[in-house]
Design an enzyme around this catalytic site. Sequence first.
Site: not given
Ligand code: X5A
Ligand code: ZN
Length: 656
Positions: A135, A265
């Site tokens: 991100h 995730d």
């Molecule tokens: C790397 C990653 C997720 C951020 C989520 C914020 N970031 N709500 O999985």
């Molecule tokens: Zn993620």
Amino acid sequence: MGTALVYHEDMTATRLLWDDPECEIERPERLTAALDRLRQRGLEQRCLLLSAREASEEELGLVHSPEYVSLVRETQVLGKEELQALSGQFDAICFHPSTFHCARLAAGAGLQLVDAVLTGAVQNGLALVRPPGHHSQRAAANGFCVFNNVAIAAAHAKQKHGLHRILVVDWDVHHGQGIQYLFEDDPSILYFSWHRYEHGRFWPFLRESDADAVGRGQGLGFTVNLPWNQVGMGNADYVAAFLHLLLPLAFEFDPELVLVSAGFDSAIGDPEGQMQATPECFAHLTQLLQVLAGGRVCAMLEGGYHLESLAESVCMTVQTLLGDPAPPLSGSMVPCQSALESIQSARAAQAPHWKSLQLQEERPPPLLPGGPVCKGAASAPSSLLDQPCLCPAPSVRTAVALTAPDITLVLPPDVIQQEGSALREETEAWARPHESLAREEALAALGKLLYLLDGMLDGQVNSGIAATPASAAAATLDVAIRRGLSHGAQRLLCVALGQLDRPPDLAHDGRSLWLNIRGKEAAALSMFHVSTPLPAMTGGFLSCILGLVLPLAYSFQPDLVLVALGPGHGLQGRHAALLAAMLRGLAGGRVLALLEEDSTPQLAGILARVLNGEAPPSLGASSVASPEDVRALMYLRGQLEPQWKMLQVGAFTPQK
Ligand code: X5A
Ligand code: ZN
């Protein structure tokens, strides 16, 4: 060649110093849980362990602005209040005094991994890192990410190793918008991301995460977004996305290196993703990527917040990088409607930019009359899963049972040359109905094949190669199918190339699926008896594998696969290797290849190595499929789609 595991325990230092429900899931235990499980499984011990180094500021500067790097450097000396205030300037970021050090180690780990792979020290590897990276942007931290580890690695591979084509596969459940922004106009980096999107209602709530964001300028078509509009996507949806979207583009792109933004995730149990894919699915995704770029795959951890699911999924990924076959997928292999719609809209958005998606697709006629319809057979979950009759970890990965002793193969030391044969009387009993098996040479070859097959069915051997005189190929295959079905296989997939006919009295009971690749015409005589021409060009061959063979195979969920290269198969060695490598994803890798005795040692050698887990050679820039190949494929898809659901893509891509 080996698998690198890059890690440094200092990366467990960064942690949340105040109350923040959004950031609290990105915890140090993510790394320790993954590492502990790798140790427990004996996987860490099989890897080349590399201690992560810090990326230099110059290396960070490959994608980040000097001002941003300075800003992060200065967080080292800030107090808690100041850290919290600065964190508030970014979305989903919580700085810690160790953040700069950890984030430099995370980026450095990726660089070390890429260097190890591109210098040939290892074949592939995983960097276990935090903070994650995908991100983060040129001048912004975002979504737990500080430096963009994968983007820095990609830029480094271009700059220091002179690469021209890098595929980035982002299987994290969030959109790696940071990577997208950094390479939007760069045609040397093909960025693929699937992500929970829910029509824009899921974080990071960006319009540009949708399928119609395809890159800009020179980079048009080199950004591929697959937004999931519902939660609950599972194994069938993920595999379908690879077969019908990512892999056609990836083969056409012909990458020199594959980088994976490996967030877990997207796995079952994760509170962020809410998806359903099981850890085994990541073994399949990894294995599917290993057929690209000569197997040069560098995975770097991104998200993954359910410690148990994360640890298992990491193990599945590393195990596959090490060359172990992927465990069979559980659950029915039927993609959901919403997934099909997403895949279709991404295909439609990309079609103008990719030849492999520009099939002149005509809607074929409905299902042939008269074919037996075996309801339920295709969708029933594997009975193998209910009763694990075949041992999951054979002691021998690959055995070669060839009759001609003068065949000298260059084989890795762990490929066993099988000496044994089945008992004479038993071999004769199996041979008796077949005239072509009366000759001594044919009988000797059959004895070796039966011995090998029994080793596979007993779970001592995972995969193997056997040979037979050309005149006895059909009969030998017939015996192998019967023997397989009567000695433990519940569902047997037979991929027969060349002039081999389906044994006429083989029952249509749903326990065997016969796929013949040869001949003039495409025909689905029943859902379990399919015949298709062998495409002449690489492009047609790839669409045949990705668009027909693998969807059928993944839908059928066999527990034994026979691949027979029969008389006149006409298959090039590199195509045979690719087919074998991809079929290895089925049946836990329980694949038996049957060759003609006078096949070249090179062909036997490459098949043995691929079945043993080596990457197939890359095919190079691929030609397009011929109109006849496309027509055959479309016709069969139309016939078989109602039964074999992995064949479905939302619709065909219309050509203007
Ligand atoms: C790397 C990653 C997720 C951020 C989520 C914020 N970031 N709500 O999985
Ligand atoms: Zn993620």
